[in-house]
Design an enzyme around this catalytic site. Structure first.
Site, short mmCIF file in Angstrom:
data_model
loop_
_atom_site.label_atom_id
_atom_site.label_comp_id
_atom_site.label_asym_id
_atom_site.label_seq_id
_atom_site.Cartn_x
_atom_site.Cartn_y
_atom_site.Cartn_z
N ARG A 1 -9.59 2.85 -6.64
CA ARG A 1 -9.57 1.95 -5.49
C ARG A 1 -10.38 2.56 -4.35
NH1 ARG A 1 -4.12 2.09 -7.43
NH2 ARG A 1 -3.38 0.03 -8.13
N CYS B 1 -5.15 -3.23 -15.83
CA CYS B 1 -4.98 -2.17 -14.83
C CYS B 1 -3.96 -2.52 -13.77
CB CYS B 1 -6.31 -1.82 -14.17
SG CYS B 1 -7.04 -3.19 -13.25
N HIS C 1 0.82 -1.21 0.00
CA HIS C 1 0.00 0.00 0.00
C HIS C 1 0.85 1.26 0.00
CE1 HIS C 1 -2.88 -2.91 2.12
NE2 HIS C 1 -3.06 -2.96 0.83
#
Length: 754
Positions: free
Chosen positions: A475, A681, A368
């Site tokens: 997201r 993607c 992340h």
């Protein structure tokens, strides 16, 4: 022997005597000599010596009581040589009853230590690094007891602080003693986010340095420590219960915090250090240094991970003792953030205008922190082993996100060369800026749509700046991960409206919540799973918790009100899962109709192809979807059964391998035959070389981090797709594990700009 002398008065008396020596003035060598004399007398030892580490790694005898004084500054031990070298290497005490018989014993006739048998050596630790060794010796053969070892460790900690601060030995005289890393170093890691950055080190959760080492009132200090420990445990409990905001650590990390906060051994070590006369802050530093030095020797990754847990816990306790709460710090305008690892919200807590780069001991391209760094266009290099032990707060550093290197305390010529590269990179950015409104069309006329991945409000600013033709992947989970509590319907709707407004009519594809696995919300109760990457995550969690998914779908439908809405479900593994998710969309559409709520002018529902199981069920899936998108990150890690975030296995496969390329080719072919729009993607789409292969395979929609759009567009404009197709098709039948080298040769042959 030694026990009776020190135990009668306790180490506090000795520490105060050393303080008096320090404050007494006079030549540095004289003060150091008096220090070892006081230690020897107080501990009833016939010998006390201090060795300090030179920059070469040698241990030099700096002061002694009991050995030949002529050996001072003459006796030097090579790295790892002798018992002193053994203590320095292991960073742990060495307690021997008959030192000359030990295999590491090194005889130095000039010291005159022949008659001494008992030996106790403890490291002088500074920031987890051994800067010297303090030893005591006696003629009689005996093993020093545990209290004596702990007493000498306490003394060693205070001596180390005095030496490092220049209080016992002048800083000028210590210029060759390596108290902290100071030499230029180059570390090679893994590229997590492209770019170049230059600045000064800011340590994430930098420790609060103790201002006072000695307590005035031991009993009162014990009470202060217990109060701080109780407050820290209470705060951790509250966070575990979801009563306080949590921006970074996951629930499991906090459980580890609590486990260590309750650990009797850790608490006892702190209490014993305070009883010896140290302040609570100094006690934390002493125990921290001991753990750092010992765990750093461990090869077991689990044990090294425990060190990081204790580091974080020690930092938290120091802040409680200082009466601080984690928050604003004085930060330089050119900060390079250094951390073990970060959650997405941890990174967002720092001011974007000051943050130049990011260096991590761990991390992966799919972590992340890396995803957010790419979104913010912050250069990031990860997997830099031992990074934090090699840096001090404020050190100059260069972050090379192109070559995956970090230059610590760089030389002037390196800074000059790096500055020149940054200027060239700025020129390239100017070139990409000129190309932003130019359609991405290959030399032979094939049109490729370039879209942007996003997940943060700040990403929306990049839409026009990069020339992206829309958002191919938004997201939605980041809003949930940086929030103190589950975002309500209005908050979700407001974010999705903002995204659609910022897109200005350009297409936006919203991915529903991709939670689970390594993305755990502290306020969302979850069960522990043995293998969360293969457990209840993504669409599975949404289907198991339909209220959570329906709330998000309701917010998306409300945000669209009359505009096109594109929704896709992540990690669909079976056709039945997609049908079930589709049904929830219909349920929410019907809910809105019954209440007269506006619906999207056009609703498209798609699936992400990330589970290999769908490769053999595309004929059943594709007719049900309005579009599909390939998440190459998960698809390839599941194909190779290798966790992309695990450095032990993530490099064992190459996405540019025949199996991965054949899978991509199969998806593109099936989508073409059924007329299903398909995009890529994953991370592959944003790297020019990999994007070249995707174009060659026939893909015409690529979604990528904002920083990848310019380089990929330049590649497309220089590429002949038909020639690329012929070259890449020939490689699909290769028996090699990777065809990267062959593709690089093909690119050079076709003069493609990658």
């Amino acid at each position: 022997m030694m026990k009776g002398g020190l135990a009668a008065r306790g180490p506090r008396s000795l520490l105060r005597q050393i303080r008096e020596v320090m404050a007494g003035g006079g030549p540095a060598q004289q003060r150091l000599d008096r220090t070892v004399s006081i230690i020897a007398r107080s501990m009833v030892a016939e010998v006390c010596s201090i060795y300090l580490r030179r920059a070469s790694g040698e241990m030099e005898l700096f002061a002694t009581e009991g050995l030949n004084p002529d050996a001072v500054h003459k006796t030097r031990l090579r790295p790892g040589e002798g018992l002193v070298g053994e203590v320095a290497r292991s960073a742990t005490p060495l307690n021997l009853s008959d030192a000359p018989t030990h295999p590491s014993f090194s005889y130095r006739p000039e010291t005159g230590e022949d008659p001494f048998h008992s030996f106790l050596g403890v490291p002088l630790l500074r920031g987890g690094r051994t800067i010297g060794v303090l030893i005591v010796q006696n003629r009689a053969a005996r093993v020093y007891d545990q209290d004596e070892v702990e007493d000498l460790e306490t003394i060693a900690m205070v001596v180390a602080e005095m030496v490092a601060s220049g209080e016992l030995v002048g800083i000028a005289e210590l210029k060759d003693v390596e108290l902290a890393p100071h030499r230029p170093e180059r570390l090679r890691g893994h590229k997590l986010a492209d770019g170049l950055a230059m600045g000064r080190v800011v340590l994430h959760e930098a420790p609060v340095a103790p201002e006072r080492l000695l307590a005035d009132d031991t009993v009162a200090e014990e009470g202060r420590l217990k109060q701080a420990l109780a407050a820290m445990r209470s705060h951790i409990d509250e966070m575990l219960e979801g009563q306080h905001g949590l921006a970074g650590p996951s629930y499991e990390v906090l459980e580890t915090y609590r486990m260590f906060a309750e650990d009797r051994g850790w608490n006892r070590s702190l209490e014993d250090a305070v009883r010896s006369g140290l302040t609570s802050e100094a006690a934390v530093e002493r125990v921290r240094n001991e753990h750092r030095a010992r765990f750093a020797q461990a090869r077991d990754p689990y044990l090294r991970e425990r060190l990081h847990d204790l580091e974080d816990l020690a930092n938290r306790l120091l802040r409680v003792l200082a009466g601080e709460t984690p928050g604003q710090r004085e930060l330089p305008d050119d900060m390079i953030l250094v951390a073990r690892n970060l959650g997405p919200a941890d990174l967002l807590e720092y001011p974007r205008e000051k943050l130049r780069g990011l260096l991590l001991e761990e991390g992966s391209a799919a972590s992340h922190a890396a995803i957010v760094a790419r979104a913010l266009q912050i250069p990031c290099v990860g997997r830099l082993s031992g990074l934090r032990d090699r840096l001090s707060q404020g050190d100059p550093v260069l972050v090379d996100g192109e070559t995956a290197e970090a230059y610590l305390r760089p030389r002037a010529d390196m800074v000059e060369a790096f500055t020149a590269r940054m200027a060239v990179r700025a020129q390239r950015r100017a070139e990409f800026e000129r190309l932003k409104d130019t359609p991405a069309v290959t030399q032979d006329g094939a049109r490729v749509t370039l879209l942007m991945n996003a997940g943060l409000a700040v990403d929306l600013e990049n839409l026009d700046a990069t020339g992206a033709e829309g958002i191919g992947l938004f997201r939605t989970e980041f809003q949930f991960m940086v929030s103190d509590e589950l975002p309500r319907l209005n908050a979700q709707t407001a974010l999705y409206e903002k995204v659609l407004d910022a897109a200005g009519g350009k297409p936006v594809t919203f991915r529903t919540l991709d939670l689970g696995g390594d993305k755990v919300l502290p306020y969302l109760e979850t069960e522990r799973e043995e293998n969360p990457a293969l457990g209840r995550r993504a669409v599975r969690m949404g289907l198991d918790r339909p209220a959570l998914l329906r709330l998000q779908l309701r917010a998306l439908l409300a945000a669209a009100h009359g505009r096109e809405l594109r929704v896709m479900f992540p990690l669909v593994a079976t056709v039945d899962e997609f049908r079930a998710a589709q049904e929830l969309v219909e349920v929410e559409c019907e809910w809105a109709r019954r209440r007269g709520r506006p619906l999207p002018a056009l609703l498209r529902v798609g699936a992400m192809i990330e589970a290999p199981s769908l490769l053999w069920h595309l004929d059943a899936l594709l007719p049900l979807t309005d579009f599909v998108s390939i998440g190459t990150n998960d698809l390839i890690q599941y194909m190779f059964a290798a966790d992309r975030t695990n450095p032990l296995v993530s490099d064992r496969y190459d996405p540019l391998s025949p199996p991965a390329l054949r899978a991509l080719a199969a998806i593109q072919k099936a989508a073409s035959e059924t007329g299903t729009p398909v995009s890529v993607c994953g991370e592959l789409a944003g790297r020019p070389l990999e994007a070249f292969v995707l174009v060659a395979l026939g893909f015409t929609r690529l979604s990528m981090p904002p920083a990848g759009i310019g380089p990929v567009k330049r590649m497309i404009l220089s590429c002949d797709r038909e020639a690329a197709r012929r070259g890449v098709t020939n490689l699909l039948a290769s028996s090699s594990g990777s065809v990267r080298t062959e593709i690089e040769s093909l690119v050079r042959k076709l003069n493609v700009a990658v």
